[in-house]
Design a protein around this motif. Structure first.
Motif, PDB file in Angstrom:
ATOM      1  N   TRP A  20      36.825   1.491  51.592  1.00 40.51           N
ATOM      2  CA  TRP A  20      38.307   1.686  50.981  1.00 40.51           C
ATOM      3  C   TRP A  20      39.210   2.177  51.849  1.00 40.51           C
ATOM      4  CZ3 TRP A  20      37.991  -1.686  47.050  1.00 40.51           C
ATOM      5  CH2 TRP A  20      36.766  -1.807  46.346  1.00 40.51           C
ATOM      6  N   ILE A  21      39.200   1.975  53.010  1.00 43.38           N
ATOM      7  CA  ILE A  21      40.233   2.455  54.178  1.00 43.38           C
ATOM      8  C   ILE A  21      41.310   0.986  54.414  1.00 43.38           C
ATOM      9  CG2 ILE A  21      40.795   3.434  56.373  1.00 43.38           C
ATOM     10  CD1 ILE A  21      39.129   5.277  54.253  1.00 43.38           C
ATOM     11  N   LEU A  22      42.385   1.286  54.287  1.00 40.25           N
ATOM     12  CA  LEU A  22      43.426   0.471  54.481  1.00 40.25           C
ATOM     13  C   LEU A  22      43.290   0.162  56.058  1.00 40.25           C
ATOM     14  CD1 LEU A  22      45.671  -1.312  53.211  1.00 40.25           C
ATOM     15  CD2 LEU A  22      47.173   0.585  53.910  1.00 40.25           C
ATOM     16  N   THR A  23      43.175  -1.156  56.379  1.00 36.33           N
ATOM     17  CA  THR A  23      42.893  -1.892  57.836  1.00 36.33           C
ATOM     18  C   THR A  23      44.050  -2.557  58.060  1.00 36.33           C
ATOM     19  OG1 THR A  23      41.590  -3.472  57.206  1.00 36.33           O
ATOM     20  CG2 THR A  23      40.367  -1.491  57.692  1.00 36.33           C
ATOM     21  N   TYR A  24      44.732  -3.243  57.255  1.00 34.20           N
ATOM     22  CA  TYR A  24      45.875  -4.084  57.649  1.00 34.20           C
ATOM     23  C   TYR A  24      46.934  -3.979  56.389  1.00 34.20           C
ATOM     24  CZ  TYR A  24      49.076  -7.647  57.765  1.00 34.20           C
ATOM     25  OH  TYR A  24      50.213  -8.441  57.688  1.00 34.20           O
ATOM     26  N   ALA A  25      48.025  -3.792  56.427  1.00 34.29           N
ATOM     27  CA  ALA A  25      49.244  -3.731  55.805  1.00 34.29           C
ATOM     28  C   ALA A  25      50.622  -4.372  56.170  1.00 34.29           C
ATOM     29  CB  ALA A  25      49.573  -2.107  55.376  1.00 34.29           C
ATOM     30  N   ASN A  26      51.191  -5.092  55.696  1.00 35.71           N
ATOM     31  CA  ASN A  26      52.419  -5.850  55.913  1.00 35.71           C
ATOM     32  C   ASN A  26      53.504  -4.887  55.595  1.00 35.71           C
ATOM     33  OD1 ASN A  26      52.906  -6.099  53.239  1.00 35.71           O
ATOM     34  ND2 ASN A  26      53.285  -8.262  53.235  1.00 35.71           N
ATOM     35  N   THR A  27      54.730  -5.164  56.271  1.00 36.87           N
ATOM     36  CA  THR A  27      55.866  -4.365  56.137  1.00 36.87           C
ATOM     37  C   THR A  27      56.271  -3.944  54.594  1.00 36.87           C
ATOM     38  OG1 THR A  27      56.560  -4.890  58.416  1.00 36.87           O
ATOM     39  CG2 THR A  27      58.043  -3.926  56.908  1.00 36.87           C
ATOM     40  N   ALA A  28      56.018  -5.059  54.029  1.00 36.89           N
ATOM     41  CA  ALA A  28      56.519  -4.952  52.426  1.00 36.89           C
ATOM     42  C   ALA A  28      55.629  -3.795  51.698  1.00 36.89           C
ATOM     43  CB  ALA A  28      56.609  -6.121  51.676  1.00 36.89           C
ATOM     44  N   LEU A  29      54.218  -3.869  51.985  1.00 37.55           N
ATOM     45  CA  LEU A  29      53.466  -2.683  51.533  1.00 37.55           C
ATOM     46  C   LEU A  29      53.754  -1.467  51.988  1.00 37.55           C
ATOM     47  CD1 LEU A  29      51.121  -2.051  49.695  1.00 37.55           C
ATOM     48  CD2 LEU A  29      49.711  -2.421  51.718  1.00 37.55           C
ATOM     49  N   ALA A  30      54.263  -1.249  53.176  1.00 36.90           N
ATOM     50  CA  ALA A  30      54.350   0.068  53.838  1.00 36.90           C
ATOM     51  C   ALA A  30      55.687   0.783  53.141  1.00 36.90           C
ATOM     52  CB  ALA A  30      54.765  -0.006  55.393  1.00 36.90           C
ATOM     53  N   LYS A  31      56.695  -0.029  53.073  1.00 39.52           N
ATOM     54  CA  LYS A  31      58.034  -0.077  52.108  1.00 39.52           C
ATOM     55  C   LYS A  31      57.668   0.589  50.839  1.00 39.52           C
ATOM     56  CE  LYS A  31      61.011  -2.045  55.274  1.00 39.52           C
ATOM     57  NZ  LYS A  31      62.055  -3.226  55.598  1.00 39.52           N
ATOM     58  N   THR A  32      56.838  -0.290  50.170  1.00 36.80           N
ATOM     59  CA  THR A  32      56.470   0.052  48.741  1.00 36.80           C
ATOM     60  C   THR A  32      55.858   1.554  48.707  1.00 36.80           C
ATOM     61  OG1 THR A  32      56.107  -2.156  48.348  1.00 36.80           O
ATOM     62  CG2 THR A  32      54.934  -0.704  46.590  1.00 36.80           C
ATOM     63  N   LEU A  33      54.964   1.699  49.544  1.00 35.74           N
ATOM     64  CA  LEU A  33      54.469   3.021  49.699  1.00 35.74           C
ATOM     65  C   LEU A  33      55.268   4.198  50.435  1.00 35.74           C
ATOM     66  CD1 LEU A  33      50.927   2.057  50.595  1.00 35.74           C
ATOM     67  CD2 LEU A  33      51.686   2.496  48.280  1.00 35.74           C
ATOM     68  N   GLY A  34      56.491   3.917  50.525  1.00 37.50           N
ATOM     69  CA  GLY A  34      57.404   4.668  51.086  1.00 37.50           C
ATOM     70  C   GLY A  34      57.464   5.151  52.553  1.00 37.50           C
ATOM     71  N   GLN A  35      56.766   4.223  53.390  1.00 35.34           N
ATOM     72  CA  GLN A  35      56.935   4.423  54.807  1.00 35.34           C
ATOM     73  C   GLN A  35      57.551   3.118  55.511  1.00 35.34           C
ATOM     74  OE1 GLN A  35      55.316   7.051  55.953  1.00 35.34           O
ATOM     75  NE2 GLN A  35      54.983   7.798  53.949  1.00 35.34           N
ATOM     76  N   ALA A  36      58.036   3.395  56.648  1.00 30.01           N
ATOM     77  CA  ALA A  36      59.099   2.517  57.416  1.00 30.01           C
ATOM     78  C   ALA A  36      58.028   1.585  58.061  1.00 30.01           C
ATOM     79  CB  ALA A  36      59.555   3.482  58.497  1.00 30.01           C
ATOM     80  N   LYS A  37      56.867   1.674  58.347  1.00 24.90           N
ATOM     81  CA  LYS A  37      56.346   0.589  59.140  1.00 24.90           C
ATOM     82  C   LYS A  37      54.625   0.536  58.617  1.00 24.90           C
ATOM     83  CE  LYS A  37      55.944   3.490  63.480  1.00 24.90           C
ATOM     84  NZ  LYS A  37      56.492   4.505  62.880  1.00 24.90           N
TER      85      LYS A  37
END
Length: 70
Positions: A20-37
């Motif tokens: 259950w560790i995040l191994t891939y994320a696109n930019t939209a997910l990062a932004k949704t979670l409050g991060q830049a990248k």
């Protein structure tokens, strides 16, 4: 081409490993979670993104998904 479509999708897309560790994320997910990248959220457990008062509900949903994936 597929990788570009996923990366540029307007919706957040992520992949969790068997732990259950995040191994891939696109930019939209990062932004949704409050991060830049995406690099800012990779390697974190899914629970680190959840409100602690909702962890039981999220765990139940993921357990159901895991059973269906077998």
């Amino acid at each position: 081409m597929l990788a570009s479509a996923v990366e540029n999708a307007g919706e957040g897309i992520g992949i969790l490993n068997q732990d259950w560790i995040l191994t891939y994320a696109n930019t939209a997910l990062a932004k949704t979670l409050g991060q830049a990248k995406p690099a800012d959220i990779l390697g974190r457990h899914w629970q680190s993104f959840c409100d602690p008062s909702n962890l039981d509900q999220h765990a139940s949903i993921l357990a159901t998904l895991q059973q269906k994936a077998r």
